[in-house]
Design an enzyme around this catalytic site. Structure first.
Site, PDB file in Angstrom:
ATOM      1  N   THR A 108       0.935  -1.270  -0.082  1.00 12.96           N
ATOM      2  CA  THR A 108      -0.131  -0.070  -0.064  1.00 12.96           C
ATOM      3  C   THR A 108       0.678   1.186   0.109  1.00 12.96           C
ATOM      4  O   THR A 108       1.607   1.405   1.137  1.00 12.96           O
ATOM      5  CB  THR A 108      -0.998   0.099   1.178  1.00 12.96           C
ATOM      6  OG1 THR A 108      -1.847  -1.109   1.100  1.00 12.96           O
ATOM      7  CG2 THR A 108      -1.740   1.409   1.319  1.00 12.96           C
ATOM      8  N   LYS A 117      -7.356   1.709  -3.400  1.00 13.89           N
ATOM      9  CA  LYS A 117      -6.916   1.284  -1.890  1.00 13.89           C
ATOM     10  C   LYS A 117      -7.185   2.464  -1.005  1.00 13.89           C
ATOM     11  O   LYS A 117      -7.724   2.198   0.066  1.00 13.89           O
ATOM     12  CB  LYS A 117      -5.393   0.723  -1.766  1.00 13.89           C
ATOM     13  CG  LYS A 117      -5.025   0.609  -0.450  1.00 13.89           C
ATOM     14  CD  LYS A 117      -5.896  -0.602   0.205  1.00 13.89           C
ATOM     15  CE  LYS A 117      -5.573  -0.971   1.670  1.00 13.89           C
ATOM     16  NZ  LYS A 117      -4.450  -1.748   1.669  1.00 13.89           N
ATOM     17  N   LYS A 144      -0.659   5.285   8.323  1.00 17.57           N
ATOM     18  CA  LYS A 144       0.117   5.478   7.112  1.00 17.57           C
ATOM     19  C   LYS A 144      -0.513   5.503   6.028  1.00 17.57           C
ATOM     20  O   LYS A 144      -0.436   6.370   4.931  1.00 17.57           O
ATOM     21  CB  LYS A 144       1.187   4.373   7.074  1.00 17.57           C
ATOM     22  CG  LYS A 144       2.033   4.167   5.826  1.00 17.57           C
ATOM     23  CD  LYS A 144       2.433   2.918   5.313  1.00 17.57           C
ATOM     24  CE  LYS A 144       1.330   2.191   4.283  1.00 17.57           C
ATOM     25  NZ  LYS A 144       1.673   1.113   3.622  1.00 17.57           N
TER      26      LYS A 144
END
Length: 290
Positions: A98, A174, A242
């Site tokens: 990611t 995502k 994050k």
């Protein structure tokens, strides 16, 4: 059967690489920054290990990767010991990290220039999804690159795999996924908190409303932990922060307005201050119970 390398053996990568052997039947070589972890993986699954990303990538048809962030990704791809230096013409690099859409486009351009293919393919489903081989895989890249990678992904660890557009589209999707989860978990936290304060039986409430419009994966899979205040498992708060930082940075670039996402990110910052960096994301509930 294909010749496959896998770079990064964290809580996601370790089982994902294992499924490539067990379910996919592929010949797999792994690389991990901590060599002992790679040895543990090889002892368990019978694959090979390599001392550098370049060595792992040499001669492979596909190189899969799942590391921490943009900088980690660049560290294992670019440079004299990076995977890109070892990849053969026509091979495909599939990145399950990611990361930002920006780094996906950067690596896609580098791969195209060097004569191989690139797919950004972040996943959703958490550690349990990786271990059970039922991840949702969101992909960006050319149709040709995706067509080659899809059977390898589906043979091993995907429940759902889809091409969403050109390079970077997987990462952008995502981001949408994490934006939606942030709001859902906060709403679920507030709902359970309200139920408790109202003297309701939380289990009975969830059993009822989960059959209606309020139903969600988070409700089905996280309400018990939230009700019991047990968070020592799952997808860590620091990882979610994050991911949300990537989403918020992209929103600043594309002009999207994400007030709830920004607020929930600050709530997660409060959870971190409570000692919850490694707690599951459902620990948003904890700040309401202080």
């Amino acid at each position: 059967m294909a010749k496959v390398a896998f770079l990064g053996l964290g809580v996601m990568g370790f089982p994902m690489a294992g499924h490539l052997v067990k379910k996919g039947g592929h010949e797999v070589t792994v690389y991990n920054r901590t060599a002992a972890k790679a040895k543990d993986w090889a002892d368990k699954f019978g694959g090979k290990t390599a001392g550098t990303p370049k060595a792992a990538a040499e001669g492979q048809d596909f190189v899969m990767c799942c590391v921490g962030n943009d900088n980690d990704l660049r560290a294992v791809t670019i440079g004299p010991d990076g995977a890109f230096a070892g990849m053969k013409k026509g091979a495909t690099f599939v990145d399950h990290t990611t990361a930002s859409a920006e780094v996906a486009r950067e690596l896609d351009a580098a791969a195209t220039k060097a004569g191989f293919k690139f797919v950004d393919a972040p996943v959703s489903g958490g550690q349990a999804g990786a271990e059970n081989g039922v991840l949702t895989v969101m992909c960006g890249g050319t149709e040709d690159a995706y067509a080659g990678a899809e059977p390898i992904i589906n043979s091993a660890y995907a429940r759902m795999c889809k091409l969403l557009g050109p390079a970077g589209s997987g990462q952008l999707t995502k981001m949408v996924n994490q934006i939606c989860i942030a709001g859902l978990v906060q709403g679920l936290s507030e709902g359970i908190h309200f139920a408790k304060k109202s003297g309701l039986d939380v289990t009975a409430v969830i059993e009822t409303i989960s059959k209606g419009a309020a139903q969600s994966w988070q409700m089905e899979n996280r309400y018990k932990a939230m009700n019991e205040g047990k968070y020592d498992f799952g997808f860590a708060v620091e990882w979610m922060r994050k991911d949300l930082s990537i989403s918020l940075a992209e929103a600043r670039r594309n002009g999207a307005t994400l007030p709830v996402t920004a607020l929930v990110d600050q709530f997660y910052a409060e959870v971190e201050k409570m000692g919850g960096k490694r707690w599951d994301t459902s620990s948003l509930m904890a700040r309401l119970q202080r």
